[in-house]
Design a protein around this motif. Structure first.
Motif, PDB file in Angstrom:
ATOM      1  N   MET A 212      82.953  84.478  70.843  1.00  0.00           N
ATOM      2  CA  MET A 212      83.284  83.317  70.008  1.00  0.00           C
ATOM      3  C   MET A 212      82.425  83.254  68.741  1.00  0.00           C
ATOM      4  SD  MET A 212      84.075  79.809  71.941  1.00  0.00           S
ATOM      5  CE  MET A 212      83.887  78.908  70.422  1.00  0.00           C
ATOM      6  N   THR A 213      81.163  83.662  68.856  1.00  0.00           N
ATOM      7  CA  THR A 213      80.285  83.544  67.692  1.00  0.00           C
ATOM      8  C   THR A 213      80.662  84.519  66.591  1.00  0.00           C
ATOM      9  OG1 THR A 213      78.771  84.938  68.886  1.00  0.00           O
ATOM     10  CG2 THR A 213      78.236  82.617  68.776  1.00  0.00           C
ATOM     11  N   ILE A 214      81.340  85.612  66.947  1.00  0.00           N
ATOM     12  CA  ILE A 214      81.801  86.505  65.878  1.00  0.00           C
ATOM     13  C   ILE A 214      82.998  85.890  65.199  1.00  0.00           C
ATOM     14  CG2 ILE A 214      82.584  88.814  65.298  1.00  0.00           C
ATOM     15  CD1 ILE A 214      81.496  89.829  67.789  1.00  0.00           C
ATOM     16  N   ALA A 215      83.854  85.269  66.016  1.00  0.00           N
ATOM     17  CA  ALA A 215      85.096  84.754  65.464  1.00  0.00           C
ATOM     18  C   ALA A 215      84.842  83.604  64.503  1.00  0.00           C
ATOM     19  CB  ALA A 215      86.009  84.316  66.590  1.00  0.00           C
ATOM     20  N   VAL A 216      83.868  82.772  64.801  1.00  0.00           N
ATOM     21  CA  VAL A 216      83.526  81.704  63.869  1.00  0.00           C
ATOM     22  C   VAL A 216      82.892  82.353  62.647  1.00  0.00           C
ATOM     23  CG1 VAL A 216      82.083  79.696  63.502  1.00  0.00           C
ATOM     24  CG2 VAL A 216      83.173  80.053  65.703  1.00  0.00           C
TER      25      VAL A 216
END
Lengths: 505, 289
Positions: free
Chosen positions: A311-315
Motif C-alpha cells: 500500500m505504501t508504494i501505491a500511495v
C-alpha cells in the motif's frame, strides 16, 4: 602489495582476498587513467583523423569526377538528385538549405557576432525630455548565449548535410553511369518502413532528446564559465565570460575559502555519499529480511502482510513524505502524542536538529523503501533452490548464517543492476530530502541557503530557485556529473551484466 | 527421538509466533500514517496537529471545501492539470519508449552503439540543471503562457526515450527466430514490430503505461520550476506542498489530508490492479511466478 600468483590467492582467507582485491583495485586506478590517455585517446584521435581523411577524399572525388549536375550540388543542395528525377530527396535537401539561409540572415547571424562578449549594451531606463519614463532595451546576455549556441549547432548540422548531399549527389551519378536505376520516391518511402526503419522510429524521440536534453546540457556547461547570478540578471543586467573563476570558488585555495563554496561542497558531498550508501543498503537488506520472514513456511496470511506493505508504494511518495514531515515536526503529531502520554518532556527535534534529522531521514526512507524491495525480492527469493538451505541446515547452519552465506550472495548476483541504479538514484534523490526537511537546518558555515541535510541535488535546486546563482549551480552540476559518471562507470565495468548485452537483465 | 522432534516443533512454533508479532508490529508502523491521514482529513478543528489522537469533531467539510473554496488554492484545477499531463505523458512516453527499445534491440545500424553510450552519459547529468535553458527554448517556440501545459508535457516526454533499458531487456528475450520467420515470409521490419513484437510485449507495455502514468503525480522538481510560481500550472505535488507552507499550514493541514486521500485512491486502485506487471517490469522479467 605484491602481485600474487593464483595459487597463493586461492590459499588466502576471505578477509585477505577482500583486502587484496581492494588494494589492487586502487593500485590499478592510476593505470586506468594512464591507459586512457596513452592508448585510448590517441586511438580515438587516429580514428577521427581517418574519418576526416575519408570525408576529404569523398569531396575531392566528387569535385574531380563529378559531372555538372554533381558539381552544382556543391552550391545548390540536392540539385544532382533533382536533375536525376529523385524528386523527394532532392527537394528535402533544397528546402533545408533555404531554411538555413533564411535562419542565418534573419536571426542567427546577429547572435553569432555577439557571442564573444555576450552583449555590450545594457538596458537603461530614464526620462525623456517630456518627463516620460523610457526604457532603452539593450542586449540580453542569456538569449545571446542560448541563440548563439543554437546557431553554432545549426551550422554544424548544415556542414554535415552539405557533406551528405555531395556524397549522395556523386553516388546517384555513379549509379546512373553504371546503368542502374535510382530509387524512386515510392521506394524511398517503403525503405523507411524496412531497411531505414530506425530513422522512422528514432527520428522524433531523438529530436526531443537533442532539443530538451543535449542543447540545455551544453548551454549549462557554457553558463559555468559566466558570472550569471543574482547580481547579473538579464534582461536588466548583462553577464559575461569569466573563465575558470567559478571553478576556483570550489577548488582554488583562497577564493574557495572566501566564498565558502568549497567547504559547502565537500560537506554536502560527504553527506550525499553517506546517505546514498545507507539509504540503498538499509532498504535492500531490511526489505529482503521482511520478505524472507513473510515467505517462511508455516506463516499464514502471506497475501495480507504483503498487501499491507505494498500500500505504501501505491500511495504517491510525495503524499507519504509530506505527511511524515508534518507528523515529525517539532509541534507535530508524534511529538504531541508522546508528550501527552508523558513519555518525553519536551519535543524531540526529529527534523530540526542536523544530526537527528539525518537519522530520521534514513529511517523514514527505510519506511518508504522496504515495501519496494520486498515486492521486488519476493519472487527472486522463491527462485533460490530449496535444497541449498536444506543441506545448510543439515550442516548445522542457523538462519543467520544461511542468510549471509546463501541468500545474500545469490541476491547480490541477481540484483546487481537494480542495486546500482538504486545507488545512483539515491545520489540524486530529490524528493525524500526536499519534502522531508527541505535541506534544513541551515548553517552559517555554508554558502548561500545550503542546509546541513541538503544533498547536492537539493542544494542545486536552492541555488537556482532561491539564490539564482546559475553560474555556480552549473559548476556544481558538472561536478555531480563527474561523480555519477565515475561511480557508474566503475560499477558497470565491475558488474559483468552490462558487458554482455544478450545476457543483460 | 520423539522428544527431540517435539522440542523442534515447539521451537518452530515459538519462532513463528515471534514472526507474527514482528509482522503485526510492522503492519501497524506501516499503516499508522495512512490511518492518521484519513482520520485527520475528517477532523473539524484546525491546526497541523492535535495533542490527542481522535478528533473531537468529525466532518466532511475538508473534502467539500476543496471543491468549493477555490479562492486561494484551486485544487480541482491542479487535479485536472495533473490528470491531463499524466494522460498525454503516458501515451507519448509509452510510444517513445517502445519505439526506441525496439530499434535498439532489433535493428542494427551504424549509430546504434554510440547512441546507447550517449544516452548513458546524458543520464548522468543532473537533468534539472538544464531547466532554465529549456524554459527559454520553450519561450522561443511559444509554449509558455497559454500553451504552458503543452510545454510541460513536452519537457516530461522529451527525454523519455532514455528510459528504454527495461523494455529493451524485455525485447531482447523475445526469440529472434520469430522475426526471421516473418521476414522470410516477406514482412517488413515495420510489420514485424506491429504484428509480432507488440502483441508479445503486453506485460512491458502495461509496466511502461503504469510508471508513466504514476510519475507526474509525484513529480515536484520540474513541475515547480516550470510553473514559475504561477498557481495555474501547479501539479498536485507542488500544490499540496504549497498548502503546507508555514504561513498557511495551520488552516490548511486538514484540507491537505483530504486532498491526499483523493489523490491516493485512484493511484492505489490502479496500482493494485496492475501490480503483477509492475513487479515483472522492475525485475526485468527475470522472475516468472
Amino acid at each position: 602489495m605484491q602481485q600474487v600468483s593464483e595459487m597463493d590467492y586461492l590459499r588466502m582467507t576471505g578477509r585477505q582476498k577482500f583486502l587484496y582485491r581492494f588494494v589492487t583495485f586502487f593500485k590499478n586506478f592510476p593505470l586506468l587513467f594512464i591507459n586512457f590517455f596513452k592508448v585510448r585517446l590517441p586511438q580515438w584521435f587516429i580514428r577521427r583523423g581517418l574519418k576526416f581523411k575519408e570525408i576529404g577524399l569523398t569531396i575531392g572525388r566528387a569535385m574531380k569526377y563529378g559531372d555538372w549536375k554533381t558539381r552544382t550540388s556543391f552550391l545548390v543542395f540536392g540539385f544532382s538528385q533533382l536533375a536525376r528525377k529523385q524528386w523527394l530527396r532532392g527537394l528535402m535537401q533544397l528546402v533545408f538549405e533555404l531554411m538555413f539561409i533564411l535562419y542565418m540572415a534573419l536571426f542567427g547571424g546577429q547572435y553569432l557576432g555577439l557571442l564573444g562578449s555576450l552583449g555590450t549594451v545594457e538596458t537603461t531606463s530614464g526620462k525623456d525630455e517630456f518627463g516620460f519614463e523610457i526604457k532603452v532595451v539593450g542586449d540580453n546576455s542569456l538569449l545571446i548565449l542560448l541563440y548563439g549556441l543554437l546557431t553554432i549547432l545549426f551550422i554544424l548540422v548544415f556542414a554535415y548535410v552539405w557533406y551528405k548531399n555531395i556524397k549522395a549527389a556523386y553516388a546517384s551519378q555513379e549509379i546512373t553511369e553504371a546503368g542502374l536505376r535510382l530509387a524512386t520516391a515510392k521506394q524511398d518511402m517503403a525503405s523507411l518502413l524496412d531497411d531505414q526503419y530506425h530513422k522512422t522510429l528514432l527520428g522524433i524521440p531523438l529530436a526531443g532528446l537533442t532539443i530538451f536534453t543535449v542543447i540545455p546540457i551544453i548551454f549549462m556547461i557554457f553558463v559555468a564559465f559566466t558570472n550569471y547570478d543574482a547580481a547579473h540578471q538579464p534582461p536588466e543586467k548583462l553577464f559575461t565570460w569569466i573563465g575558470w573563476d567559478n571553478f576556483a570558488k570550489v577548488f582554488g585555495g583562497e577564493m574557495a575559502k572566501a566564498s565558502k563554496f568549497g567547504y559547502t561542497f565537500a560537506m554536502l558531498l560527504m553527506w550525499t555519499v553517506i546517505w546514498a550508501f545507507f539509504a540503498t543498503f538499509s532498504n535492500y537488506i531490511l526489505g529482503m529480511i521482511v520478505s524472507i520472514i513473510i515467505n517462511k513456511k508455516g506463516i499464514k496470511l502471506k497475501k495480507l502482510w504483503r498487501t499491507v506493505l505494498v500500500m505504501t508504494i501505491a500511495v504517491p511518495q510525495f503524499v507519504s513524505l509530506l505527511l511524515m514531515s508534518q507528523m515529525l515536526a517539532d509541534q507535530g503529531a508524534i511529538n504531541n502524542l508522546l508528550v501527552s502520554w508523558g513519555w518525553i518532556d519536551k519535543p524531540i527535534r526529529f527534523l530540526t536538529d542536523a544530526n537527528i534529522a539525518k537519522v530520521t531521514i534514513i529511517i523514514v526512507n527505510i519506511w518508504i523503501g522496504i515495501p519496494y524491495t520486498m515486492l521486488i525480492t519476493t519472487g527472486i527469493l522463491m527462485n533460490i533452490p530449496e535444497d541449498l538451505y536444506e543441506s545448510a541446515r543439515i550442516d548445522g547452519a542457523g538462519p543467520v548464517k544461511a542468510f549471509f552465506k546463501i541468500t545474500l550472495p545469490y541476491m547480490l548476483h541477481v540484483t546487481a543492476p537494480y542495486l546500482i541504479t538504486q545507488f545512483i538514484g539515491n545520489l540524486n534523490n530529490f524528493n525524500v530530502i526536499f519534502l522531508l526537511t527541505g535541506g534544513n537546518p541551515t548553517s552559517s558555515d555554508f554558502a548561500g541557503s545550503a542546509g546541513q541535510t541538503d544533498l547536492l541535488i537539493t542544494w542545486l535546486y536552492k541555488m537556482v530557485m532561491q539564490d539564482k546563482a546559475y553560474g555556480m549551480a552549473s559548476v556544481i552540476s558538472i561536478f555531480m556529473f563527474v561523480i555519477t559518471a565515475v561511480v557508474s562507470l566503475i560499477v558497470y565495468n565491475k558488474s559483468g551484466s552490462v558487458k554482455n548485452e544478450e545476457e543483460f537483465m | 527421538m520423539a522428544k527431540k522432534l517435539r522440542s523442534k516443533k515447539a521451537a518452530e512454533r515459538g519462532s513463528n509466533i515471534a514472526i507474527y508479532i514482528i509482522l503485526t508490529l510492522i503492519s501497524i508502523v506501516w499503516l499508522f500514517p495512512f490511518l492518521y491521514l484519513v482520520i485527520q482529513s475528517l477532523r473539524g478543528e484546525p491546526g497541523t496537529a492535535t495533542p490527542y489522537f481522535w478528533p473531537k469533531q468529525w466532518t466532511f467539510d475538508n473534502y467539500i471545501k476543496l471543491f468549493t473554496d477555490k479562492s486561494i488554492f484551486n485544487f480541482p484545477k491542479w487535479y485536472g492539470t495533473t490528470l491531463i499531463i499524466s494522460v498525454f505523458v503516458t501515451v507519448i512516453q509509452t510510444v517513445f519508449v517502445l519505439v526506441t527499445s525496439y530499434a535498439l534491440s532489433r535493428l542494427r545500424f551504424k549509430m546504434r552503439k554510440p547512441l546507447m553510450n550517449l544516452m548513458l552519459v546524458l543520464g548522468m547529468f543532473p537533468g534539472f540543471m538544464s531547466m532554465t535553458a529549456v524554459y527559454f527554448l520553450l519561450k522561443l517556440i511559444g509554449l509558455t503562457q497559454t500553451f504552458g501545459l503543452v510545454g510541460l508535457v513536452l519537457v516530461y516526454v522529451a527525454s523519455s526515450c532514455m528510459g528504454y533499458y527495461i523494455s529493451k531487456g524485455f525485447f531482447d528475450t523475445i526469440p529472434k527466430s520469430l522475426d526471421e520467420a516473418a521476414r522470410i515470409d516477406g514482412a517488413s521490419r515495420h510489420t514485424v514490430f506491429i504484428k509480432i513484437i507488440l502483441p508479445l510485449a503486453k506485460p512491458i507495455i502495461i509496466y511502461t503505461v503504469l510508471t508513466a502514468f504514476m510519475a507526474p503525480w509525484g513529480e515536484y522538481m520540474f513541475a515547480s520550476l516550470m510553473a514559475f510560481g504561477d498557481q495555474d500550472y501547479y501539479n498536485v505535488a507542488v500544490g499540496l506542498k504549497a498548502m503546507l507552507d508555514k504561513e498557511v499550514a495551520y488552516l490548511y493541514f486538514t484540507r491537505f489530508c483530504a486532498a491526499s486521500v483523493l489523490i491516493s485512491i485512484p493511484i492505489t486502485v490502479l496500482f493494485f490492479w496492475l501490480q503483477k506487471y509492475y513487479v515483472q517490469g522492475v525485475t526485468g522479467g527475470s522472475v516468472k511466478g
